[in-house]
Design a protein around this motif. Structure first.
Motif, PDB file in Angstrom:
ATOM      1  N   SER A 155     -13.572  -1.423  -0.770  1.00 44.54           N
ATOM      2  CA  SER A 155     -12.804  -1.655   0.452  1.00 44.54           C
ATOM      3  C   SER A 155     -13.630  -1.336   1.687  1.00 44.54           C
ATOM      4  O   SER A 155     -14.435  -0.405   1.706  1.00 44.54           O
ATOM      5  CB  SER A 155     -11.537  -0.791   0.442  1.00 44.54           C
ATOM      6  N   PHE A 177      -7.568   6.975  -1.981  1.00 40.34           N
ATOM      7  CA  PHE A 177      -8.249   5.837  -1.363  1.00 40.34           C
ATOM      8  C   PHE A 177      -8.866   4.937  -2.432  1.00 40.34           C
ATOM      9  O   PHE A 177      -8.729   3.713  -2.389  1.00 40.34           O
ATOM     10  CB  PHE A 177      -9.332   6.339  -0.411  1.00 40.34           C
ATOM     11  N   TRP A 194      -7.056   1.480  -2.499  1.00 39.64           N
ATOM     12  CA  TRP A 194      -7.844   0.510  -1.733  1.00 39.64           C
ATOM     13  C   TRP A 194      -9.045  -0.030  -2.506  1.00 39.64           C
ATOM     14  O   TRP A 194      -9.519  -1.113  -2.230  1.00 39.64           O
ATOM     15  CB  TRP A 194      -8.315   1.127  -0.411  1.00 39.64           C
ATOM     16  N   LYS A 233       0.829  -1.202   0.000  1.00 38.50           N
ATOM     17  CA  LYS A 233       0.000   0.000   0.000  1.00 38.50           C
ATOM     18  C   LYS A 233       0.866   1.256   0.000  1.00 38.50           C
ATOM     19  O   LYS A 233       0.556   2.242  -0.687  1.00 38.50           O
ATOM     20  CB  LYS A 233      -0.936  -0.007   1.216  1.00 38.50           C
ATOM     21  N   HIS A 281      -1.090   5.661   6.389  1.00 35.97           N
ATOM     22  CA  HIS A 281      -0.075   5.154   5.466  1.00 35.97           C
ATOM     23  C   HIS A 281       0.862   6.261   4.991  1.00 35.97           C
ATOM     24  O   HIS A 281       2.061   6.036   4.813  1.00 35.97           O
ATOM     25  CB  HIS A 281      -0.735   4.458   4.276  1.00 35.97           C
ATOM     26  N   THR A 301      -7.463   5.843   6.750  1.00 29.39           N
ATOM     27  CA  THR A 301      -6.289   4.967   6.670  1.00 29.39           C
ATOM     28  C   THR A 301      -5.242   5.531   5.722  1.00 29.39           C
ATOM     29  O   THR A 301      -4.059   5.202   5.824  1.00 29.39           O
ATOM     30  CB  THR A 301      -6.716   3.546   6.215  1.00 29.39           C
ATOM     31  N   THR A 342     -11.368   6.015   4.857  1.00 34.11           N
ATOM     32  CA  THR A 342     -10.440   6.894   4.139  1.00 34.11           C
ATOM     33  C   THR A 342      -9.354   7.449   5.050  1.00 34.11           C
ATOM     34  O   THR A 342      -8.298   7.873   4.569  1.00 34.11           O
ATOM     35  CB  THR A 342     -11.185   8.066   3.468  1.00 34.11           C
ATOM     36  N   GLU A 350     -12.109  -0.493   4.383  1.00 35.78           N
ATOM     37  CA  GLU A 350     -11.285   0.455   5.134  1.00 35.78           C
ATOM     38  C   GLU A 350     -11.946   1.831   5.157  1.00 35.78           C
ATOM     39  O   GLU A 350     -12.815   2.147   4.359  1.00 35.78           O
ATOM     40  CB  GLU A 350      -9.896   0.566   4.492  1.00 35.78           C
TER      41      GLU A 350
END
Length: 233
Positions: free
Chosen positions: A186, A178, A182, A156, A196, A192, A190, A188
């Protein structure tokens, strides 16, 4: 000159030792495994540049292992097998293999084939580099070089950096990053992306608290800055 890493997968310890000896004579780093399960674990930790693979593994078919391994590596796979049937050879090469050597084999011929495949891979490496001032991305190893030493990134992290590098000096929204990295489906959040980006800065910035390469454009997103002033001396 790069030191290549060779992984040998064969349930015959004697074969593994012979191939390893010849590989190390050529200056290669080598390791071996006798089972497919162990070899799959070794694949991700050792990250070989080439794999020598037997067809008949303990409780597993080498062709099936090859098909599964192709989800994780693009390294050349040279089959080494006592099976001489054309159907077996065709299946081995169809489902991910790059070459086929029959047993009994000449270690010299095997090494020549290994070197040929490594040359082929190396000749394509230049096309897999993206160079910016003070920053080089290697799409083959998924690493970045900022001062002479490769820094290996997670999938990622590398995805984020490579997308921004291909859109250098342009602001990219969090939503865009995102969706690209992703995917729309996903689970997950945003947020995240920020996590990262923070981890990425820790690896490539001189001072992650005061980033100069990946800057935050408040209210808009992130931008990878390509500035000759950032080039390492």
């Amino acid at each position: 000159m790069d030191t290549h890493k060779i992984m040998i997968v064969d349930d015959d310890p004697h074969i593994c030792e012979i191939v390893q000896v010849y590989c190390e004579r050529e200056g290669f780093i080598s390791t071996y495994s006798h089972s497919g399960t162990e070899a799959m674990r070794l694949l991700t930790s050792f990250e070989p540049d080439l794999i020598v693979l037997d067809i008949l593994l303990a409780n597993e078919n080498g062709i099936d292992w090859c098909r599964n391994a192709r989800k994780f590596t693009s390294a050349p796979i040279v089959f080494l097998s006592s099976q001489e049937e054309d159907e077996v050879k065709i299946n081995a090469l169809t489902y991910g293999g790059d070459d086929y050597v029959t047993k009994p084999f000449s270690p010299g011929v095997l090494i020549a084939k290994i070197k040929a495949h490594l040359r082929r891979v190396s000749s394509g490496r230049k096309e897999q580099l993206l160079e910016l001032p003070g920053l080089t991305l290697d799409f083959y190893t998924q690493s970045v070089n900022t001062g002479g030493t490769p820094i290996f990134l997670s999938k990622k992290e590398f995805g984020l950096l490579s997308y921004m590098a291909q859109n250098v000096n342009r602001v990219i929204s969090v939503d865009t990053l995102f969706q690209i990295i992703w995917g729309m489906e996903s689970l997950e959040d945003t947020r995240t992306v920020a996590v990262h980006i923070s981890n990425l800065r820790k690896k490539i910035e001189d001072d992650p608290a005061e980033p100069e390469r990946i800057i935050t454009v408040r209210g808009s997103g992130y931008m990878l800055v390509a500035n000759s002033a950032l080039a390492r001396t």
